[in-house]
Design a protein around this motif. Sequence first.
Motif, PDB file in Angstrom:
ATOM      1  N   GLY A  17      53.841  31.192  26.797  1.00  0.00           N
ATOM      2  CA  GLY A  17      52.739  31.984  27.316  1.00  0.00           C
ATOM      3  C   GLY A  17      53.124  33.450  27.387  1.00  0.00           C
ATOM      4  N   VAL A  18      52.201  34.293  27.006  1.00  0.00           N
ATOM      5  CA  VAL A  18      52.451  35.734  26.938  1.00  0.00           C
ATOM      6  C   VAL A  18      51.757  36.401  28.122  1.00  0.00           C
ATOM      7  CG1 VAL A  18      52.110  37.805  25.524  1.00  0.00           C
ATOM      8  CG2 VAL A  18      52.613  35.598  24.428  1.00  0.00           C
ATOM      9  N   PRO A  19      52.415  37.358  28.791  1.00  0.00           N
ATOM     10  CA  PRO A  19      51.839  37.973  30.003  1.00  0.00           C
ATOM     11  C   PRO A  19      50.753  39.014  29.703  1.00  0.00           C
ATOM     12  CG  PRO A  19      53.990  38.932  29.555  1.00  0.00           C
ATOM     13  CD  PRO A  19      53.803  37.816  28.563  1.00  0.00           C
ATOM     14  N   PHE A  20      49.584  38.528  29.330  1.00  0.00           N
ATOM     15  CA  PHE A  20      48.447  39.415  29.099  1.00  0.00           C
ATOM     16  C   PHE A  20      47.213  38.826  29.776  1.00  0.00           C
ATOM     17  CE2 PHE A  20      47.684  36.253  25.870  1.00  0.00           C
ATOM     18  CZ  PHE A  20      46.300  36.212  25.734  1.00  0.00           C
ATOM     19  N   ARG A  21      46.223  39.667  29.942  1.00  0.00           N
ATOM     20  CA  ARG A  21      44.941  39.192  30.470  1.00  0.00           C
ATOM     21  C   ARG A  21      43.832  40.108  29.979  1.00  0.00           C
ATOM     22  NH1 ARG A  21      43.293  42.475  34.716  1.00  0.00           N
ATOM     23  NH2 ARG A  21      44.910  43.872  35.536  1.00  0.00           N
ATOM     24  N   PHE A  22      42.627  39.586  30.005  1.00  0.00           N
ATOM     25  CA  PHE A  22      41.433  40.371  29.674  1.00  0.00           C
ATOM     26  C   PHE A  22      40.685  40.701  30.955  1.00  0.00           C
ATOM     27  CE2 PHE A  22      41.954  38.093  25.589  1.00  0.00           C
ATOM     28  CZ  PHE A  22      41.916  39.179  24.721  1.00  0.00           C
ATOM     29  N   ALA A  23      40.231  41.959  31.049  1.00  0.00           N
ATOM     30  CA  ALA A  23      39.296  42.318  32.113  1.00  0.00           C
ATOM     31  C   ALA A  23      37.909  41.820  31.727  1.00  0.00           C
ATOM     32  CB  ALA A  23      39.298  43.828  32.326  1.00  0.00           C
ATOM     33  N   ASP A  24      36.982  41.906  32.642  1.00  0.00           N
ATOM     34  CA  ASP A  24      35.631  41.416  32.360  1.00  0.00           C
ATOM     35  C   ASP A  24      34.975  42.152  31.201  1.00  0.00           C
ATOM     36  OD1 ASP A  24      35.829  39.548  34.366  1.00  0.00           O
ATOM     37  OD2 ASP A  24      34.878  40.825  35.891  1.00  0.00           O
ATOM     38  N   ASP A  25      35.391  43.405  30.959  1.00  0.00           N
ATOM     39  CA  ASP A  25      34.838  44.156  29.834  1.00  0.00           C
ATOM     40  C   ASP A  25      35.684  43.986  28.569  1.00  0.00           C
ATOM     41  OD1 ASP A  25      37.079  45.538  30.548  1.00  0.00           O
ATOM     42  OD2 ASP A  25      36.089  47.471  30.886  1.00  0.00           O
ATOM     43  N   MET A  26      36.584  43.001  28.570  1.00  0.00           N
ATOM     44  CA  MET A  26      37.431  42.627  27.431  1.00  0.00           C
ATOM     45  C   MET A  26      38.538  43.634  27.125  1.00  0.00           C
ATOM     46  SD  MET A  26      36.582  39.621  26.607  1.00  0.00           S
ATOM     47  CE  MET A  26      37.476  39.416  25.076  1.00  0.00           C
ATOM     48  N   ARG A  27      38.821  44.538  28.076  1.00  0.00           N
ATOM     49  CA  ARG A  27      39.998  45.377  27.904  1.00  0.00           C
ATOM     50  C   ARG A  27      41.248  44.528  28.064  1.00  0.00           C
ATOM     51  NH1 ARG A  27      40.070  49.973  32.037  1.00  0.00           N
ATOM     52  NH2 ARG A  27      39.008  48.361  33.297  1.00  0.00           N
ATOM     53  N   ILE A  28      42.291  44.846  27.297  1.00  0.00           N
ATOM     54  CA  ILE A  28      43.525  44.056  27.310  1.00  0.00           C
ATOM     55  C   ILE A  28      44.541  44.708  28.238  1.00  0.00           C
ATOM     56  CG2 ILE A  28      45.433  43.190  25.904  1.00  0.00           C
ATOM     57  CD1 ILE A  28      43.532  43.448  23.479  1.00  0.00           C
ATOM     58  N   PHE A  29      45.168  43.897  29.079  1.00  0.00           N
ATOM     59  CA  PHE A  29      46.249  44.359  29.943  1.00  0.00           C
ATOM     60  C   PHE A  29      47.474  43.501  29.664  1.00  0.00           C
ATOM     61  CE2 PHE A  29      42.399  45.684  32.053  1.00  0.00           C
ATOM     62  CZ  PHE A  29      42.700  46.966  32.524  1.00  0.00           C
ATOM     63  N   TYR A  30      48.533  44.149  29.224  1.00  0.00           N
ATOM     64  CA  TYR A  30      49.798  43.457  28.957  1.00  0.00           C
ATOM     65  C   TYR A  30      50.807  43.877  30.005  1.00  0.00           C
ATOM     66  CZ  TYR A  30      54.009  41.831  26.577  1.00  0.00           C
ATOM     67  OH  TYR A  30      55.191  41.197  26.274  1.00  0.00           O
ATOM     68  N   GLU A  31      51.438  42.926  30.688  1.00  0.00           N
ATOM     69  CA  GLU A  31      52.309  43.234  31.809  1.00  0.00           C
ATOM     70  C   GLU A  31      53.746  42.765  31.581  1.00  0.00           C
ATOM     71  OE1 GLU A  31      50.604  42.044  35.518  1.00  0.00           O
ATOM     72  OE2 GLU A  31      48.592  42.769  34.972  1.00  0.00           O
ATOM     73  N   GLY A  32      54.111  42.594  30.324  1.00  0.00           N
ATOM     74  CA  GLY A  32      55.476  42.202  30.007  1.00  0.00           C
ATOM     75  C   GLY A  32      56.323  43.392  29.600  1.00  0.00           C
TER      76      GLY A  32
END
Length: 383
Positions: A149-164
């Motif tokens: 699993g890769v440490p990323f997530r999508f916001a509700d507006d589909m912006r990508i946030f990577y926290e690794g």
Amino acid sequence: MILHELIDYETLRVIWWLLLGVLLIGFAATDGFDLGVGTLLPFVAKTDTERRVAINTIGPIWEGNQVWLIVGGAATFAAWPPLYAVSFSGFYLAMFAVLLALILRPVGFKYRSKRESARWRNNWDWALFVGGFVPSLIFGVAVGNVLQGVPFRFADDMRIFYEGSFFGLLNPYALLCGLLSVAMLVMHGASWLVLKAGGPVAERARNYGSIAALCVIVLFALGGLLLALGIDGYRITSPISPAGPSNPLLKTAEHGGSWLANYSTHPWLLIIPAFGFSGAALAFAAMRARREASTLLFSKLSIFGIISTVGVSMFPFILPSSLDPRSSLTVWDASSSHMTLFIMLVVSLIFLPIIFAYTAWVYKVLWGKVDEKSVTDKSGHAY
């Protein structure tokens, strides 16, 4: 009927998932032995002439083989835009390291023989080693991180946030997968040298390739065991439409499934990892029996089995998220539009056979062994 509706959206998504696997396997099976030869260069060749033998087995073809990497990147961008966006942003530093290493390869080929200095040539030989070893390792490390699993997530507006972070990628399981990747490509590079090189280079390649084949078996088994006992997979927990919109946030998923569940549901899929083990075992046996062509074919079979095992184990996931399992990318919610996939499929059906045809023609033209006598004849070799 609109032309692109000749094939339904669900089928197109599966076809492009398969084509992505074909491109990855094609890259590993062709440019993979180039990387393997580069990694083996300091070990299988002791003199300048021997190193020229090894280099000239791949010098005329490595650029054509690298087409698979370029096509794979382009296909990911067009067919799986969220996958391209997340992986190229999250793995940016790792990919930059791969790019720097790959840049050393053409420079090393072109500049190595420009001067007679032993020190000059030795430095470029080590540059070619880095150009083979670093990509082999990082590609495997990337796969190991994807399985966890890769440490990323999508916001509700589909912006990508990577926290690794880059060093966060270098965890024990990922490094194990990296070592498996190195062993696999070293086995493949040795298989190529056994087929194409002559003299001491081929003999040393046979010895190192035999060791690498055994390492592939051990590391592949260990990786599978850890995946079964210590690493949780992912599973979709909500109804999902295989022909639905490409929005991963419309589903729910959880971390806690098993990557081996597909084998329980469809036991016949076990033939895929069996190819990985049997291909490496047969490559080892063929090397010891001095069978040249079959060694390379068995090595390719192992590559097919190992890479396919990852895809089959994860299906329908392509890139799971360790931060927010709902953001995980799957075959059903990370693709381009129906029309885009159809147009790309038509283009692929036209151009992939052309790539196969010219690749086969080039290999036919350049067939034959490279030995010390041939590289000292300056009329026949450029490196």
